[in-house]
Design a protein around this motif. Structure first.
Motif, PDB file in Angstrom:
ATOM      1  N   ARG A  72       0.835  -1.203   0.000  1.00  0.00           N
ATOM      2  CA  ARG A  72       0.000   0.000   0.000  1.00  0.00           C
ATOM      3  C   ARG A  72       0.867   1.249   0.000  1.00  0.00           C
ATOM      4  NH1 ARG A  72      -5.204  -0.691   2.270  1.00  0.00           N
ATOM      5  NH2 ARG A  72      -5.404   1.509   1.739  1.00  0.00           N
ATOM      6  N   GLY A  76       2.233   4.939  -0.151  1.00  0.00           N
ATOM      7  CA  GLY A  76       1.593   6.203   0.177  1.00  0.00           C
ATOM      8  C   GLY A  76       1.940   6.625   1.594  1.00  0.00           C
ATOM      9  N   SER A 134       4.724   1.917   2.487  1.00  0.00           N
ATOM     10  CA  SER A 134       3.725   2.668   3.247  1.00  0.00           C
ATOM     11  C   SER A 134       4.496   3.452   4.304  1.00  0.00           C
ATOM     12  CB  SER A 134       2.764   1.736   3.979  1.00  0.00           C
ATOM     13  OG  SER A 134       2.206   0.800   3.110  1.00  0.00           O
ATOM     14  N   LYS A 153       3.743  17.651   9.058  1.00  0.00           N
ATOM     15  CA  LYS A 153       3.733  18.161   7.691  1.00  0.00           C
ATOM     16  C   LYS A 153       4.586  19.426   7.565  1.00  0.00           C
ATOM     17  CE  LYS A 153      -0.459  18.195   5.520  1.00  0.00           C
ATOM     18  NZ  LYS A 153      -1.947  18.163   5.484  1.00  0.00           N
ATOM     19  N   GLU A 176       4.186  14.820   1.203  1.00  0.00           N
ATOM     20  CA  GLU A 176       3.401  14.426   0.031  1.00  0.00           C
ATOM     21  C   GLU A 176       4.261  13.873  -1.095  1.00  0.00           C
ATOM     22  OE1 GLU A 176       2.526  17.202   1.718  1.00  0.00           O
ATOM     23  OE2 GLU A 176       0.348  17.430   1.730  1.00  0.00           O
ATOM     24  N   LYS A 177       5.556  14.219  -1.095  1.00  0.00           N
ATOM     25  CA  LYS A 177       6.384  13.757  -2.220  1.00  0.00           C
ATOM     26  C   LYS A 177       6.462  12.231  -2.250  1.00  0.00           C
ATOM     27  CE  LYS A 177      10.689  14.225   0.322  1.00  0.00           C
ATOM     28  NZ  LYS A 177      11.749  15.124   0.668  1.00  0.00           N
ATOM     29  N   GLY A 180       3.876  10.276  -1.927  1.00  0.00           N
ATOM     30  CA  GLY A 180       2.614   9.678  -2.379  1.00  0.00           C
ATOM     31  C   GLY A 180       1.404  10.315  -1.722  1.00  0.00           C
ATOM     32  N   LYS A 181       0.280   9.793  -2.075  1.00  0.00           N
ATOM     33  CA  LYS A 181      -0.984  10.321  -1.602  1.00  0.00           C
ATOM     34  C   LYS A 181      -1.055  10.203  -0.075  1.00  0.00           C
ATOM     35  CE  LYS A 181      -5.929   9.566  -2.399  1.00  0.00           C
ATOM     36  NZ  LYS A 181      -6.376   8.837  -1.212  1.00  0.00           N
ATOM     37  N   MET A 182      -1.566  11.243   0.557  1.00  0.00           N
ATOM     38  CA  MET A 182      -1.664  11.213   2.013  1.00  0.00           C
ATOM     39  C   MET A 182      -3.076  10.852   2.457  1.00  0.00           C
ATOM     40  SD  MET A 182      -0.554  14.067   4.784  1.00  0.00           S
ATOM     41  CE  MET A 182       0.946  14.379   3.933  1.00  0.00           C
ATOM     42  N   THR A 183      -3.153   9.861   3.337  1.00  0.00           N
ATOM     43  CA  THR A 183      -4.459   9.412   3.821  1.00  0.00           C
ATOM     44  C   THR A 183      -4.481   9.518   5.341  1.00  0.00           C
ATOM     45  OG1 THR A 183      -4.374   7.766   2.065  1.00  0.00           O
ATOM     46  CG2 THR A 183      -6.123   7.511   3.704  1.00  0.00           C
TER      47      THR A 183
END
Lengths: 495, 489
Positions: free
Chosen positions: B269, B271, B447, B458, B469-470, B472-475
């Motif tokens: 996964r 991100g 991950s 952040k 964020e570099k 991948g997508k942040m969840t």
């Protein structure tokens, strides 16, 4: 087809197992021969820890223990003289920074920034001379396990377990760092220690316990934690570290312990060779401030994002006091599934999910700690819990303990003693720490003392020490953080 | 002066004299010469017997202390929990010990154990049940009776079930309190998803599980042919065999029908995943799926990870992140291997919020470096020596040795595993280390899981600009709430 791994029975008292030797410079050596595997547990203990600190340098014993891994003239450096020249410059710049930043009312922050940058570029330059974690790597390369060090309130220990043919390596490295510790990378390691402190702070409940401890001790150096106060860590200087090292890291303040597949005569010869030439130091200063009588009850209330809990602390006398064994018996009466606190608070009254009470006997100033976690499903209040705890404490004062219950505690203590002899590592630790204070032979006498404790002793001791003016009560409640968590289902989220 | 003292002083002087003559203290550890040392590990089959009811026993006499230790491994685990009764295995393991037997109430059993100064326990973990006894040898017979009674005839008293549920309910409320534990649970949950391997109990399940469920679960798995026992201590072997045959005489073997387990869907996964917590540090895992403990590359992987981040201060990640940069107290990397499922691999660090981004970038750099060039001769030598020289440690007590053999058998490893262990370590080459690093570490599949104050993590620090964020997508992950009415997923 079957093999018996071990032959001869081990003596059940330590007197018949321990061989001791003292070097002319005062270093004590304790040895126990065992030959299950060709390995040797090698420990060295110093009689130093946070109670030897003072306001301003709290946490230095532990920080110093970290610094003991940073090398010497021999270890951790490729060109000692070049590295040393850089360190002198770095330290004088950082002294300017600290003085301006921490000790002046309106310090010149621009100057601080410039000095700091200069120091940092010298630190970068220094890297070419540093051999990273040299001591640790050398131990590991030689099959060292159990490699670590720990600092407590009263003692500091350095540990490694080595193949039986390599004990000499420990002698060389430990004698070298006892005599020649050199504190390079002081400033970056300080940040590691501060991260270690943050780890504790982020464990919910830690900050409350730290305050509770500080409240309980009004005067004695037990009042601060081993990690120290953050402001002291920040302002501590290299010179503080050097002074501290000179005072406590001397052979007459240390005990070396070897347990395993050894030839004691060989160990003694090696110790003479490696540690023998280190000069004896002046005897370290004794602890002066003992805890004065409390005179009034203290109560502390707090909140943290964790399980609520109740603590009641009483001052008790230091180790060596005639009542010491009585506190051990009381500890035995209170704990475990058949202990009084679990039976009463958890099983019978259904007020708590956990309850315990134990004596913490210390070299200079002890504490007896009662604690319980309330059952939070239902209507239990902290007042209910405190009342129930106090009832059990009063029972100790008013009701003579039955013969069988007392015998149970004595049986458990005997079995625990035998259990404690199983592990070489554990035995080394017990011998070393005991030797720093009451002497290792005291371990043999502990079960004898305990067997002499009577029902009357328990009532007398409980009535003497477990009194209101001698206690501190800590009540921690769960702090609701706003973010959704278990037990707050449906209350919504802050995000 | 008395004569005795003079003689002693003379002896001491003589001893010192010898030392002065020979005491050339080496200037560096590399000058030390060590005598050679050979060590032959004990061999499992020499300690193994099978009782007439099918129970396998590894046993050895050890008369050094007047005490006996037993440790039983039972093939079961929470992986066999039914979907609506998550936590059943764990509850069974715990209440087996506290809830009494056919002949003794729970409280009576406790009294007996405590009066002997003995210790008796039972637990069921994810994929293994275990039970243990420590008892003084003078009380061996009584101890064995209690041990066997607990394993064979638990009755799971209702009052102790209620107590267990109350205590567990309090633990559920605290599930998300400790950041370290929260990170471990949520990281595994992200990778394994809804799989029995990572199921946790919750309020709904606790309310559903009944005494009958515990009885059934126990009946199904607690059979002598499903037990491997390790025994060491102050006993006579033949007599001990007779005693074990006697106390377990009424226990009958039975074929055990293990439920089939769903496959783990091995899908990484990549991100950035975050759980909000108001704390001053970010607790971080950076990783993906790993390997099974039967993987033939395990020796090379052990050496590779020792150099990367498993060998504490000897490893690259610790040296860089902790020693060099002073960013963290805890940092490194590990493979958590599993037996029936692929495990996980991850780098980890806990550092103040402002340096989370920088510390993670350093760990990722080390991941890439170990995949792109061979490790040095010197790193290789340190790692191999460590594994070879510390090998006898696992046989340092007779109980440890018997338990190590029992575990080999439990996990169906060949019984001569330890005979070849050192040769297998010696065989690993630098090329092999590079090959397994490339094969099992996938920097683009990571991950990056952070428990901490999201905004502060952040924001980073001006000294080390960059963003999370570099990668991948942040969840943002909402942690499991085991007290919620619906209970879990």
């Amino acid at each position: 087809m079957f093999f018996i791994l071990l032959s001869g029975a081990r003596a059940l008292n330590l007197e018949d197992q321990v061989i001791e030797h003292t070097l002319d410079n005062g270093l004590r050596i304790l040895m126990v021969e065992r030959s299950e595997v060709p390995r040797v547990v090698c420990h060295i203990y110093y009689r130093v820890g946070s109670i030897f600190e003072r306001p301003g340098i709290t946490g230095i014993s532990h920080f110093h223990e970290h610094m003991m891994f940073k090398g010497t003239r021999m270890m951790g450096v490729s060109d000692f003289e070049a590295d040393h020249r850089l360190n002198v410059k770095i330290d004088s710049l950082m002294d300017l920074v600290y003085n301006e930043k921490y000790h002046k009312k309106n310090g010149d922050m621009d100057a601080v920034r410039i000095w700091q940058q200069q120091a940092e570029s010298l630190m970068k330059e220094e890297k070419q001379y540093i051999i990273k974690d040299d001591l640790w790597e050398t131990y590991m390369r030689n099959g060292g396990t159990g490699l670590n060090a720990s600092t407590g309130k009263e003692s500091t220990g350095y540990y490694v377990t080595l193949p039986a043919n390599k004990v000499e390596l420990q002698m060389l490295l430990e004698s070298d760092r006892m005599a020649n510790a050199y504190f390079r990378e002081f400033y970056s390691e300080k940040e590691v220690v501060r991260e270690e402190r943050r780890l504790s702070e982020n464990r919910p409940g830690y900050l409350f316990q730290e305050q509770l401890n500080a409240t309980f001790y009004a005067a004695s150096p037990y009042s601060w934690g081993v990690i120290g106060w953050d402001i002291d860590l920040q302002t501590m200087t290299k010179q503080d570290m050097i002074d501290f090292n000179r005072q406590y890291y001397v052979p007459n303040n240390a005990v070396a312990v070897y347990v395993g597949d050894i030839d004691p005569q060989k160990i003694i010869r090696m110790a003479e060779k490696y540690f023998g030439s280190i000069p004896r130091g002046p005897e370290p200063e004794p602890i002066r401030t003992l805890e004065p009588p409390q005179h009034c009850e203290k109560r502390l209330y707090g909140e943290a994002p964790t399980m609520p809990s109740m603590t009641i602390l009483y001052h008790i006398p230091p180790a060596g006091h005639p009542d010491e064994a009585v506190f051990d018996v009381i500890t035995g009466l209170l704990n475990g599934r058949t202990g009084r606190l679990y039976k009463s608070l958890v099983l019978e009254k259904d007020l708590a999910t956990r309850a315990q009470g134990y004596g913490m006997v210390s070299a200079y100033s002890g504490a007896f700690n009662f604690g319980a976690l309330p059952k939070t499903q239902g209507e239990v209040t902290m007042e209910d819990l405190e009342r129930a705890l106090v009832e059990e404490i009063d029972r100790l004062k008013n009701e003579p303990v039955e013969e069988r219950e007392l015998q149970k505690v004595k049986n458990q203590t005997e079995a625990r003693f035998i259990r404690g002899l199983r592990s070489d590592y554990g035995l080394a630790a017990r011998l070393g720490r005991a030797e720093l204070y009451q002497g290792w032979r005291d371990l043999d006498r502990s079960s004898e003392r305990l067997n002499a404790v009577t029902a009357d002793d328990i009532m007398r001791v409980a009535s003497t020490y477990f009194v209101k003016d001698n206690r501190t009560v800590g009540i921690l409640l769960r702090k609701e953080t706003g973010s959704r968590g278990p037990g707050q289902a449906g209350r919504g989220s802050s995000r | 002066m008395n004569r005795r003292l003079i003689i002693l002083t003379g002896a001491a002087l003589a001893l010192t004299g010898i030392c002065v003559l020979t005491a050339q203290v080496p200037k560096h550890p590399s000058e030390l010469k060590f005598e050679s040392l050979t060590y032959n590990p004990p061999r499992a089959e020499e300690y193994r017997i099978t009782l007439s009811n099918g129970m396998i026993v590894y046993m050895v006499e050890d008369h050094s202390l007047p005490a006996v230790d037993l440790q039983a491994f039972i093939r079961t685990g929470s992986i066999y929990d039914p979907v609506n009764k998550k936590g059943l295995a764990q509850m069974t393991g715990s209440v087996m010990r506290t809830g009494g037997t056919a002949s003794l109430s729970g409280d009576e059993l406790d009294e007996k154990v405590d009066f002997l100064g003995a210790s008796l326990s039972s637990t069921i973990g994810t994929r293994r049940g275990s039970a243990s006894l420590f008892v003084l040898s003078k009380d061996l017979e009584e101890g064995l009776e209690l041990f066997a009674d607990m394993l064979m005839n638990p009755v799971f008293e209702e009052s102790k079930i209620t107590l267990y549920k109350d205590q567990t309910m309090e633990n559920l409320k605290a599930r998300n309190d400790q950041p370290r534990r929260l990170l471990g649970l949520e990281f595994d949950r992200l990778l394994y998803g809804d799989h029995p391997f990572v199921w946790e109990t919750d309020r709904a399940a606790l309310e559903t599980i009944t005494r009958d469920d515990l009885i059934d679960f126990h009946n199904r798995y607690f059979r002598p042919n499903n037990v491997i026992l390790a025994a060491a201590g102050d006993f006579d072997r033949d007599e001990m065999v007779r005693k074990l045959e006697f106390v377990f005489r009424s226990w009958t073997p039975e074929e055990i029908d293990f439920p089939s387990l769903p496959e783990v869907k091995v899908k990484n996964r990549p991100g950035v995943f975050m759980v909000q917590k108001e704390i001053s540090q970010g607790y971080v895992n950076v990783g993906h799926f790993g390997v099974k403990d039967t993987n033939p590359d395990l020796y090379a992987l052990d050496i590779m990870n020792f150099i990367l981040g498993g060998g504490s201060f000897t490893s690259r990640i610790t040296t860089k992140v902790r020693s060099d940069e002073g960013l963290a107290y805890n940092t490194g990397s590990r493979f958590v291997n599993q037996h029936d499922f692929p495990g996980t691999f991850y780098g980890y660090v806990q550092t103040k919020s402002s340096t989370v981004q920088y510390a993670v970038s350093l760990i990722l750099d080390e991941f890439r470096r170990i995949r792109s060039e061979r490790v040095s001769e010197s790193e290789m030598e340190t790692a191999k020596n460590y594994f070879l020289d510390s090998f006898p440690n696992r046989f340092s007590s007779s109980l440890n040795t018997m338990a190590a053999f029992a575990e080999l058998e439990y996990d169906r490893f060949p019984l001569d595993y330890y005979d070849h262990y050192r040769a297998n370590i010696e065989k690993v080459s630098r090329d092999e280390v590079l090959r397994v690093a490339k094969k099992y570490i996938k920097p683009d599949q990571m991950s990056i899981f952070i428990v901490g104050d999201i905004e502060a993590c952040k924001a980073g620090s001006p000294d080390h600009p960059g963003s999370l964020e570099k990668w991948g997508k942040m969840t943002v992950i909402e942690p499991l709430d085991p007290m919620a009415a619906s209970g879990g997923r």
